[in-house]
Design a protein around this motif. Structure first.
Motif, PDB file in Angstrom:
ATOM      1  N   MET A   1       0.728  -1.106  -0.235  1.00 59.56           N
ATOM      2  CA  MET A   1       0.084  -0.095   0.658  1.00 59.56           C
ATOM      3  C   MET A   1       1.366   1.094   0.039  1.00 59.56           C
ATOM      4  SD  MET A   1      -2.840   1.941   3.196  1.00 59.56           S
ATOM      5  CE  MET A   1      -3.099  -0.677   3.799  1.00 59.56           C
ATOM      6  N   ASN A   2       0.670   2.223  -0.405  1.00 63.65           N
ATOM      7  CA  ASN A   2       1.518   3.285  -0.665  1.00 63.65           C
ATOM      8  C   ASN A   2       0.554   4.042  -0.535  1.00 63.65           C
ATOM      9  OD1 ASN A   2       2.743   5.458  -1.881  1.00 63.65           O
ATOM     10  ND2 ASN A   2       2.700   4.972  -3.810  1.00 63.65           N
ATOM     11  N   ILE A   3       1.212   4.674   0.402  1.00 67.07           N
ATOM     12  CA  ILE A   3       0.720   6.384   1.592  1.00 67.07           C
ATOM     13  C   ILE A   3       1.928   7.541   0.805  1.00 67.07           C
ATOM     14  CG2 ILE A   3      -0.005   7.081   3.436  1.00 67.07           C
ATOM     15  CD1 ILE A   3       0.378   3.997   5.359  1.00 67.07           C
ATOM     16  N   ASN A   4       0.384   8.379   0.763  1.00 65.21           N
ATOM     17  CA  ASN A   4       1.188   9.990   0.475  1.00 65.21           C
ATOM     18  C   ASN A   4       1.371  10.029   1.998  1.00 65.21           C
ATOM     19  OD1 ASN A   4      -1.298  11.400   1.252  1.00 65.21           O
ATOM     20  ND2 ASN A   4      -1.936  11.276  -0.824  1.00 65.21           N
ATOM     21  N   ARG A   5       2.338  12.009   1.840  1.00 67.24           N
ATOM     22  CA  ARG A   5       3.387  12.060   2.642  1.00 67.24           C
ATOM     23  C   ARG A   5       2.056  12.850   3.559  1.00 67.24           C
ATOM     24  NH1 ARG A   5       5.996  14.850  -0.027  1.00 67.24           N
ATOM     25  NH2 ARG A   5       4.526  16.385  -0.880  1.00 67.24           N
ATOM     26  N   THR A   6       0.443  13.634   2.895  1.00 65.00           N
ATOM     27  CA  THR A   6      -0.383  14.235   3.476  1.00 65.00           C
ATOM     28  C   THR A   6      -0.895  12.999   4.948  1.00 65.00           C
ATOM     29  OG1 THR A   6      -0.790  15.564   2.510  1.00 65.00           O
ATOM     30  CG2 THR A   6      -1.941  15.504   3.600  1.00 65.00           C
ATOM     31  N   SER A   7      -1.642  12.158   4.384  1.00 61.04           N
ATOM     32  CA  SER A   7      -2.574  11.032   4.868  1.00 61.04           C
ATOM     33  C   SER A   7      -1.059  10.362   6.101  1.00 61.04           C
ATOM     34  CB  SER A   7      -2.795  10.128   3.861  1.00 61.04           C
ATOM     35  OG  SER A   7      -3.433  10.057   3.261  1.00 61.04           O
ATOM     36  N   LEU A   8      -0.247  10.589   5.657  1.00 64.68           N
ATOM     37  CA  LEU A   8       0.980   9.937   6.819  1.00 64.68           C
ATOM     38  C   LEU A   8       1.093  10.566   8.087  1.00 64.68           C
ATOM     39  CD1 LEU A   8       3.231   8.059   7.842  1.00 64.68           C
ATOM     40  CD2 LEU A   8       4.596   8.849   6.619  1.00 64.68           C
ATOM     41  N   ARG A   9       1.476  12.189   7.558  1.00 65.69           N
ATOM     42  CA  ARG A   9       1.345  12.972   8.513  1.00 65.69           C
ATOM     43  C   ARG A   9       0.343  13.349   9.455  1.00 65.69           C
ATOM     44  NH1 ARG A   9       2.029  18.479   5.628  1.00 65.69           N
ATOM     45  NH2 ARG A   9      -0.061  17.663   5.677  1.00 65.69           N
ATOM     46  N   ASP A  10      -1.041  12.796   8.816  1.00 69.66           N
ATOM     47  CA  ASP A  10      -2.305  13.622   9.579  1.00 69.66           C
ATOM     48  C   ASP A  10      -2.341  12.218  10.481  1.00 69.66           C
ATOM     49  OD1 ASP A  10      -2.977  15.323   8.483  1.00 69.66           O
ATOM     50  OD2 ASP A  10      -4.161  14.523   6.545  1.00 69.66           O
ATOM     51  N   ARG A  11      -1.720  10.974   9.913  1.00 70.95           N
ATOM     52  CA  ARG A  11      -1.991   9.494  10.501  1.00 70.95           C
ATOM     53  C   ARG A  11      -0.987   9.856  11.994  1.00 70.95           C
ATOM     54  NH1 ARG A  11      -2.655   4.114   6.537  1.00 70.95           N
ATOM     55  NH2 ARG A  11      -4.524   5.255   5.602  1.00 70.95           N
ATOM     56  N   CYS A  12       0.112   9.838  11.800  1.00 75.28           N
ATOM     57  CA  CYS A  12       0.683  10.213  12.775  1.00 75.28           C
ATOM     58  C   CYS A  12       0.376  11.391  14.072  1.00 75.28           C
ATOM     59  CB  CYS A  12       1.849  10.553  12.366  1.00 75.28           C
ATOM     60  SG  CYS A  12       3.472   9.662  11.840  1.00 75.28           S
ATOM     61  N   ARG A  13      -0.182  12.351  13.412  1.00 69.78           N
ATOM     62  CA  ARG A  13      -0.994  13.480  14.463  1.00 69.78           C
ATOM     63  C   ARG A  13      -1.982  12.727  14.726  1.00 69.78           C
ATOM     64  NH1 ARG A  13      -0.540  18.046  10.321  1.00 69.78           N
ATOM     65  NH2 ARG A  13       1.736  18.951  11.183  1.00 69.78           N
ATOM     66  N   LEU A  14      -2.875  11.724  14.494  1.00 74.27           N
ATOM     67  CA  LEU A  14      -4.009  10.996  15.492  1.00 74.27           C
ATOM     68  C   LEU A  14      -3.473  10.030  16.333  1.00 74.27           C
ATOM     69  CD1 LEU A  14      -6.543  10.474  12.089  1.00 74.27           C
ATOM     70  CD2 LEU A  14      -6.648  12.186  14.089  1.00 74.27           C
ATOM     71  N   ALA A  15      -2.142   9.269  15.521  1.00 78.13           N
ATOM     72  CA  ALA A  15      -1.505   8.213  16.753  1.00 78.13           C
ATOM     73  C   ALA A  15      -1.059   9.016  17.678  1.00 78.13           C
ATOM     74  CB  ALA A  15      -0.320   7.805  15.852  1.00 78.13           C
ATOM     75  N   THR A  16      -0.401   9.859  17.420  1.00 84.22           N
ATOM     76  CA  THR A  16       0.208  10.957  18.575  1.00 84.22           C
ATOM     77  C   THR A  16      -1.272  11.417  19.930  1.00 84.22           C
ATOM     78  OG1 THR A  16       1.995  12.087  17.473  1.00 84.22           O
ATOM     79  CG2 THR A  16       1.464  13.099  19.625  1.00 84.22           C
ATOM     80  N   VAL A  17      -2.055  12.175  19.271  1.00 79.68           N
ATOM     81  CA  VAL A  17      -3.306  11.549  20.233  1.00 79.68           C
ATOM     82  C   VAL A  17      -3.866  10.363  21.122  1.00 79.68           C
ATOM     83  CG1 VAL A  17      -6.095  12.316  20.332  1.00 79.68           C
ATOM     84  CG2 VAL A  17      -4.221  13.960  19.214  1.00 79.68           C
ATOM     85  N   GLY A  18      -3.667   9.995  20.106  1.00 77.43           N
ATOM     86  CA  GLY A  18      -3.953   8.412  20.780  1.00 77.43           C
ATOM     87  C   GLY A  18      -2.954   8.009  21.799  1.00 77.43           C
ATOM     88  N   VAL A  19      -2.259   7.722  21.685  1.00 77.14           N
ATOM     89  CA  VAL A  19      -0.766   8.127  22.325  1.00 77.14           C
ATOM     90  C   VAL A  19      -0.594   8.884  23.756  1.00 77.14           C
ATOM     91  CG1 VAL A  19       1.608   7.579  23.444  1.00 77.14           C
ATOM     92  CG2 VAL A  19       0.834   6.741  20.502  1.00 77.14           C
ATOM     93  N   ASP A  20      -1.763  10.107  23.759  1.00 78.38           N
ATOM     94  CA  ASP A  20      -1.420  10.820  24.575  1.00 78.38           C
ATOM     95  C   ASP A  20      -3.004   9.766  25.706  1.00 78.38           C
ATOM     96  OD1 ASP A  20       0.235  12.401  24.288  1.00 78.38           O
ATOM     97  OD2 ASP A  20      -0.484  13.894  23.504  1.00 78.38           O
ATOM     98  N   LYS A  21      -3.977   9.898  24.655  1.00 79.37           N
ATOM     99  CA  LYS A  21      -5.166   9.123  25.303  1.00 79.37           C
ATOM    100  C   LYS A  21      -5.105   7.744  25.768  1.00 79.37           C
ATOM    101  CE  LYS A  21     -10.410   9.813  24.192  1.00 79.37           C
ATOM    102  NZ  LYS A  21     -10.803   9.568  23.410  1.00 79.37           N
ATOM    103  N   HIS A  22      -4.857   7.503  25.544  1.00 77.34           N
ATOM    104  CA  HIS A  22      -4.920   5.603  26.217  1.00 77.34           C
ATOM    105  C   HIS A  22      -3.767   5.158  26.537  1.00 77.34           C
ATOM    106  CE1 HIS A  22      -8.660   5.188  23.755  1.00 77.34           C
ATOM    107  NE2 HIS A  22      -8.420   5.804  22.918  1.00 77.34           N
TER     108      HIS A  22
END
Length: 67
Positions: A1-22
């Protein structure tokens, strides 16, 4: 699967929030192949990817503007 830069950046931001929350209170987070890391280390790796994607976007826009 090929993920573009914008999607990767947004997923990393969401993952950071998830780490903080959970996972912020967990002493170690399994990240694969028996490797565990602290929440701060996981967030630092995600932030590094975000920073690289942001820098690439800025550099690309400067390159396009210069052409």
């Amino acid at each position: 699967m090929n993920i573009n830069r914008t999607s990767l950046r947004d997923r990393c931001r969401l993952a950071t929030v998830g780490v903080d929350k959970h996972l912020a209170t967990e002493p170690a987070i399994p990240v694969g192949d028996g490797v565990t890391k602290k929440a701060a280390d996981v967030k630092a790796a995600l932030q590094s990817t975000i920073n690289a994607a942001d820098a690439t976007q800025v550099a690309r826009s400067q390159w396009i503007d210069a052409a």
